[in-house]
Scaffold this motif. Structure first.
Motif: not given
Length: 172
Positions: A33, A46, A49-50, A53, A74-75, A77-78, A81-82
């Motif tokens: 991240a 991040i 959030e990961a 999720r 997932i990380a 994608n987070c 997205d961030y």
């Protein structure tokens, strides 16, 4: 207890097993991240959030042996997205400036700037391969992309980096 057993328990709803798995991967997820946002607070957001999720969807994980790959996806994608949501300019964190020599800091900043010029897919593949030290197969699994495509992206990405860095040699 091995990781696959912990993942099976986490999938079945055992929060302690999930917590142990996250603790094992926490530093790696944070580093990934941080590589995207270059800011401690944003990287921690991040990671948070990961983990959230992952926690709410761990029951959907079908193959427990791929927990690390799944969490990394997932990380990533987070982080993406961030970045999309914040549209922030990325700066080098002042906290880490003293850890480089001047020449090393200049090289690191040049590399970070060159990475920022790459398309999202190339940047992600190169970061997972060289910053997170994943194998090409692992990168392909994380991104759900064929191995041959990952190899092509690495080759093209490294070529673009060489151009962006003014034909300097780097990454072997």
């Amino acid at each position: 207890m091995n990781q696959t057993e912990l993942a099976k328990r986490a999938i079945a709803g055992d929060e302690d097993s999930f917590t142990l798995l996250i603790e094992e991967r926490r530093e790696s997820v944070y580093r990934m991240a941080y590589t995207y946002v270059r800011n401690k607070e944003d990287a921690l957001e991040i990671v948070q959030e990961a983990v959230y999720r992952a926690f709410i969807s761990v029951h959907k994980l079908r193959q427990p042996q791929y927990f690390n790959t799944w969490l990394t996806r997932i990380a990533v994608n987070c982080a993406l997205d961030y970045i999309r949501k914040s549209k922030k300019v990325v700066y080098m964190d002042k906290e880490h400036e003293g850890s480089y020599t001047q020449a090393g800091r200049d090289d690191a900043l040049d590399l970070l700037e060159a990475l920022e010029q790459l398309d999202e897919k190339s940047k992600t593949v190169l970061m997972l391969r060289y910053f997170e030290d994943l194998t090409i197969k692992e990168v392909a699994e994380v991104l759900n992309t064929p191995i041959s495509s990952v190899k092509s992206i690495i080759y093209r990405g490294l070529e673009k980096l060489k151009v962006n860095l003014g034909e300097r040699e780097f990454l072997g």
